[in-house]
Write a protein that holds these residues in place. Sequence first.
Motif, PDB file in Angstrom:
ATOM      1  N   GLY A  93      10.430  10.436   5.230  1.00  0.00           N
ATOM      2  CA  GLY A  93       9.490   9.461   4.698  1.00  0.00           C
ATOM      3  C   GLY A  93       8.969   9.778   3.313  1.00  0.00           C
ATOM      4  N   LEU A  94       9.300  10.955   2.788  1.00  0.00           N
ATOM      5  CA  LEU A  94       8.843  11.337   1.450  1.00  0.00           C
ATOM      6  C   LEU A  94       9.515  10.438   0.419  1.00  0.00           C
ATOM      7  N   ARG A  95       8.710   9.802  -0.420  1.00  0.00           N
ATOM      8  CA  ARG A  95       9.236   8.887  -1.443  1.00  0.00           C
ATOM      9  C   ARG A  95       9.355   9.554  -2.810  1.00  0.00           C
ATOM     10  N   ARG A  96       8.433  10.420  -3.117  1.00  0.00           N
ATOM     11  CA  ARG A  96       8.430  11.114  -4.415  1.00  0.00           C
ATOM     12  C   ARG A  96       7.660  12.416  -4.242  1.00  0.00           C
ATOM     13  N   PHE A  97       8.063  13.441  -5.001  1.00  0.00           N
ATOM     14  CA  PHE A  97       7.459  14.771  -4.897  1.00  0.00           C
ATOM     15  C   PHE A  97       7.261  15.279  -6.317  1.00  0.00           C
ATOM     16  N   GLU A  98       6.008  15.496  -6.697  1.00  0.00           N
ATOM     17  CA  GLU A  98       5.681  15.982  -8.043  1.00  0.00           C
ATOM     18  C   GLU A  98       4.885  17.276  -7.931  1.00  0.00           C
ATOM     19  N   ALA A 102      -4.758  27.219   0.226  1.00  0.00           N
ATOM     20  CA  ALA A 102      -4.310  25.874  -0.130  1.00  0.00           C
ATOM     21  C   ALA A 102      -5.211  24.864   0.561  1.00  0.00           C
ATOM     22  N   SER A 103      -5.424  23.732  -0.085  1.00  0.00           N
ATOM     23  CA  SER A 103      -6.170  22.646   0.539  1.00  0.00           C
ATOM     24  C   SER A 103      -5.372  21.357   0.372  1.00  0.00           C
ATOM     25  N   MET A 104      -5.554  20.449   1.333  1.00  0.00           N
ATOM     26  CA  MET A 104      -4.802  19.202   1.320  1.00  0.00           C
ATOM     27  C   MET A 104      -5.753  18.020   1.403  1.00  0.00           C
ATOM     28  N   LEU A 105      -5.428  16.978   0.654  1.00  0.00           N
ATOM     29  CA  LEU A 105      -6.142  15.707   0.703  1.00  0.00           C
ATOM     30  C   LEU A 105      -5.106  14.611   0.920  1.00  0.00           C
ATOM     31  N   MET A 106      -5.424  13.663   1.796  1.00  0.00           N
ATOM     32  CA  MET A 106      -4.534  12.535   2.052  1.00  0.00           C
ATOM     33  C   MET A 106      -5.328  11.255   1.859  1.00  0.00           C
ATOM     34  N   TYR A 107      -4.695  10.274   1.235  1.00  0.00           N
ATOM     35  CA  TYR A 107      -5.388   9.012   1.002  1.00  0.00           C
ATOM     36  C   TYR A 107      -4.386   7.906   0.727  1.00  0.00           C
ATOM     37  N   GLU A 108      -4.820   6.676   0.982  1.00  0.00           N
ATOM     38  CA  GLU A 108      -4.023   5.525   0.605  1.00  0.00           C
ATOM     39  C   GLU A 108      -4.427   5.131  -0.812  1.00  0.00           C
ATOM     40  N   THR A 109      -3.509   4.507  -1.516  1.00  0.00           N
ATOM     41  CA  THR A 109      -3.770   4.141  -2.904  1.00  0.00           C
ATOM     42  C   THR A 109      -3.686   2.628  -3.073  1.00  0.00           C
ATOM     43  N   THR A 110      -4.340   2.164  -4.105  1.00  0.00           N
ATOM     44  CA  THR A 110      -4.258   0.773  -4.518  1.00  0.00           C
ATOM     45  C   THR A 110      -4.316   0.738  -6.030  1.00  0.00           C
ATOM     46  N   MET A 143       0.858  -1.183   0.000  1.00  0.00           N
ATOM     47  CA  MET A 143       0.000   0.000   0.000  1.00  0.00           C
ATOM     48  C   MET A 143       0.894   1.233   0.000  1.00  0.00           C
ATOM     49  N   ALA A 144       0.398   2.291  -0.556  1.00  0.00           N
ATOM     50  CA  ALA A 144       1.090   3.574  -0.588  1.00  0.00           C
ATOM     51  C   ALA A 144       0.073   4.654  -0.225  1.00  0.00           C
ATOM     52  N   ALA A 145       0.563   5.851   0.002  1.00  0.00           N
ATOM     53  CA  ALA A 145      -0.325   6.966   0.339  1.00  0.00           C
ATOM     54  C   ALA A 145       0.180   8.225  -0.346  1.00  0.00           C
ATOM     55  N   GLN A 146      -0.756   9.118  -0.606  1.00  0.00           N
ATOM     56  CA  GLN A 146      -0.410  10.392  -1.232  1.00  0.00           C
ATOM     57  C   GLN A 146      -1.023  11.540  -0.453  1.00  0.00           C
ATOM     58  N   LEU A 147      -0.313  12.636  -0.479  1.00  0.00           N
ATOM     59  CA  LEU A 147      -0.810  13.914   0.019  1.00  0.00           C
ATOM     60  C   LEU A 147      -0.875  14.830  -1.191  1.00  0.00           C
ATOM     61  N   VAL A 148      -2.061  15.333  -1.507  1.00  0.00           N
ATOM     62  CA  VAL A 148      -2.236  16.242  -2.635  1.00  0.00           C
ATOM     63  C   VAL A 148      -2.533  17.627  -2.070  1.00  0.00           C
ATOM     64  N   VAL A 149      -1.728  18.596  -2.466  1.00  0.00           N
ATOM     65  CA  VAL A 149      -1.923  19.983  -2.044  1.00  0.00           C
ATOM     66  C   VAL A 149      -2.322  20.787  -3.273  1.00  0.00           C
ATOM     67  N   THR A 150      -3.455  21.464  -3.171  1.00  0.00           N
ATOM     68  CA  THR A 150      -3.966  22.296  -4.259  1.00  0.00           C
ATOM     69  C   THR A 150      -3.840  23.753  -3.834  1.00  0.00           C
ATOM     70  N   TYR A 151      -3.077  24.529  -4.582  1.00  0.00           N
ATOM     71  CA  TYR A 151      -2.879  25.956  -4.305  1.00  0.00           C
ATOM     72  C   TYR A 151      -3.713  26.763  -5.280  1.00  0.00           C
ATOM     73  N   ALA A 204       0.576  19.962  -5.909  1.00  0.00           N
ATOM     74  CA  ALA A 204       1.734  19.180  -5.475  1.00  0.00           C
ATOM     75  C   ALA A 204       1.238  17.820  -5.002  1.00  0.00           C
ATOM     76  N   ILE A 205       1.946  16.772  -5.384  1.00  0.00           N
ATOM     77  CA  ILE A 205       1.613  15.419  -4.947  1.00  0.00           C
ATOM     78  C   ILE A 205       2.841  14.843  -4.266  1.00  0.00           C
ATOM     79  N   LEU A 206       2.681  14.534  -2.980  1.00  0.00           N
ATOM     80  CA  LEU A 206       3.759  13.966  -2.188  1.00  0.00           C
ATOM     81  C   LEU A 206       3.421  12.508  -1.909  1.00  0.00           C
ATOM     82  N   HIS A 207       4.348  11.620  -2.193  1.00  0.00           N
ATOM     83  CA  HIS A 207       4.133  10.182  -2.067  1.00  0.00           C
ATOM     84  C   HIS A 207       4.826   9.647  -0.811  1.00  0.00           C
ATOM     85  N   PHE A 208       4.095   8.845  -0.057  1.00  0.00           N
ATOM     86  CA  PHE A 208       4.594   8.206   1.157  1.00  0.00           C
ATOM     87  C   PHE A 208       4.201   6.733   1.128  1.00  0.00           C
TER      88      PHE A 208
END
Length: 103
Positions: A35-40, A93-101, A1-9, A59-63
């Motif tokens: 813990g940051l794995r990837r930053f786009e 800015a707003s942030m969303l966090m979720y796990e991915t599959t 499993m992985a998780a992402q944090l999406v920040v919308t500015y 911005a999409i931060l991968h964990f």
Amino acid sequence: MAAQLVVTYRTPSDTAAFDRHYHDIHAPLARNIPGLRRFETSAGPVMTPEGPSDVHLIAILHFDSLADIGAAFASPEGQAAAADVANFASGGASMLMYETTET
């Protein structure tokens, strides 16, 4: 499993100042978050199917997990990055966090 944090500015009052601060100051702070794995980030205009949006940058931060996102933002580096948002995000800015599959 992985998780992402999406920040919308949303579009700031001064886009050039936002871009300078984001790329020169904020992004380096974010890259140091444990813990940051990837930053786009988005490149160019953020569009909707109907045309331009009120979003300037995404911005999409991968964990590895939601727990890792929580630990990352509890760290001094995460706190510094979070505190910096008020210095440049005049549009908000707003942030969303979720796990991915994989589907």
